[in-house]
Design a protein around this motif. Structure first.
Motif, mmCIF file in Angstrom:
data_model
loop_
_atom_site.group_PDB
_atom_site.id
_atom_site.type_symbol
_atom_site.label_atom_id
_atom_site.label_comp_id
_atom_site.label_asym_id
_atom_site.label_seq_id
_atom_site.Cartn_x
_atom_site.Cartn_y
_atom_site.Cartn_z
ATOM 1 N N THR A 159 0.835 -1.212 0.000
ATOM 2 C CA THR A 159 0.000 0.000 0.000
ATOM 3 C C THR A 159 0.868 1.259 0.000
ATOM 4 O O THR A 159 0.391 2.327 -0.372
ATOM 5 N N PRO A 214 1.570 3.472 -4.754
ATOM 6 C CA PRO A 214 1.431 4.867 -5.180
ATOM 7 C C PRO A 214 2.681 5.393 -5.900
ATOM 8 O O PRO A 214 2.577 6.172 -6.848
ATOM 9 N N ALA A 229 2.556 3.987 -9.404
ATOM 10 C CA ALA A 229 1.538 4.686 -10.202
ATOM 11 C C ALA A 229 2.053 6.056 -10.633
ATOM 12 O O ALA A 229 1.886 6.452 -11.793
ATOM 13 N N LYS A 230 2.680 6.763 -9.721
ATOM 14 C CA LYS A 230 3.213 8.101 -10.026
ATOM 15 C C LYS A 230 4.303 8.031 -11.099
ATOM 16 O O LYS A 230 4.418 8.935 -11.932
ATOM 17 N N ASP A 261 -1.377 6.232 -19.031
ATOM 18 C CA ASP A 261 -2.565 6.440 -18.201
ATOM 19 C C ASP A 261 -3.227 5.111 -17.856
ATOM 20 O O ASP A 261 -3.728 4.928 -16.737
ATOM 21 N N ARG A 292 -1.148 3.492 -15.095
ATOM 22 C CA ARG A 292 -1.356 4.248 -13.854
ATOM 23 C C ARG A 292 -2.714 3.902 -13.253
ATOM 24 O O ARG A 292 -2.830 3.638 -12.054
ATOM 25 N N SER A 293 -3.729 3.884 -14.072
ATOM 26 C CA SER A 293 -5.080 3.572 -13.610
ATOM 27 C C SER A 293 -5.169 2.149 -13.045
ATOM 28 O O SER A 293 -5.796 1.921 -12.008
ATOM 29 N N GLU A 334 -3.464 2.145 -9.640
ATOM 30 C CA GLU A 334 -4.304 2.826 -8.649
ATOM 31 C C GLU A 334 -5.498 1.971 -8.254
ATOM 32 O O GLU A 334 -5.882 1.916 -7.078
ATOM 33 N N SER A 335 -6.077 1.282 -9.217
ATOM 34 C CA SER A 335 -7.193 0.390 -8.942
ATOM 35 C C SER A 335 -6.736 -0.763 -8.041
ATOM 36 O O SER A 335 -7.429 -1.151 -7.096
ATOM 37 N N LEU A 378 -4.265 -0.661 -5.993
ATOM 38 C CA LEU A 378 -3.988 -0.109 -4.663
ATOM 39 C C LEU A 378 -5.251 -0.170 -3.800
ATOM 40 O O LEU A 378 -5.202 -0.624 -2.648
ATOM 41 N N ALA A 379 -6.371 0.263 -4.355
ATOM 42 C CA ALA A 379 -7.636 0.208 -3.609
ATOM 43 C C ALA A 379 -7.979 -1.237 -3.252
ATOM 44 O O ALA A 379 -8.436 -1.529 -2.136
#
Length: 181
Positions: free
Chosen positions: A39, A43, A46-47, A52, A55-56, A59-60, A62-63
């Motif tokens: 966790t 990030p 992703a950064k 895109d 990255r998406s 991020e998905s 990560l959740a």
């Protein structure tokens, strides 16, 4: 010639006292640490991603990973154990490798994305192996609810791995081939 008597582990009828139960709990603590540290690492990945779509996807995930941490806490509770994280050397190494890939590739390059995908898939494969084993051990130990929780995470990890493969094969790998070193 003297014969050596092979020692066998003491047998127990109590699952809580079994060596397999101890192994299961140790492995659960290991993957709990791994997920908690992911966790923090995701990030950064992703950064660093250029695409895109990549990255998406990170991020998905990560959740999803944050939910997996909660699911692991539920698995611990379902077997009457406190959720405790013990450093996972394998995951620490995989995260470090991902950080090195990011630092050694050019910012904004598609090659960096190919490297991020490589690092992420190594992490996913480690998680797939870990959750597959944990789910099986939970079943053997009679921890049916924990087995269901672990299987849910296993399926998510497999889906994430497939998505990363699709992203790589849809163009990132080919596009990175044309970038200069």
């Amino acid at each position: 010639m003297a014969t050596t008597k092979v020692k066998t582990p003491e047998q127990t009828n109590d699952v809580q006292e079994s060596a397999l139960n101890e192994l299961f709990i140790d492995e659960l603590k290991d993957i709990y640490w791994a997920e908690k540290h992911l966790t923090k690492a995701l990030p950064k990945m992703a950064k660093a991603a250029t695409s895109d779509e990549l990255r998406s996807a990170i991020e998905s995930h990560l959740a999803e990973t944050e939910r997996q941490v909660i699911r692991l806490e539920d698995a611990f509770a379902s077997i009457g154990q406190k959720a405790v994280a013990v450093k996972c050397e394998a995951m620490a190494g995989l995260i470090k490798e991902g950080e090195e890939i990011i630092s050694e590739t050019e910012k904004g390059s598609i090659t960096r994305d190919a490297g991020i995908i490589s690092a992420a898939q190594k992490i996913e494969h480690y998680e797939i192996a870990s959750y597959g084993t944990l789910r099986t051990l939970a079943g053997v130990l009679g921890y049916d609810h924990a087995a269901e929780l672990l299987d849910s995470t296993l399926q998510e990890e497999k889906t994430c791995d497939s998505l990363l493969t699709q992203i790589a094969e849809a163009g990132i790998n080919q596009a990175s081939k044309a970038e200069k070193a």
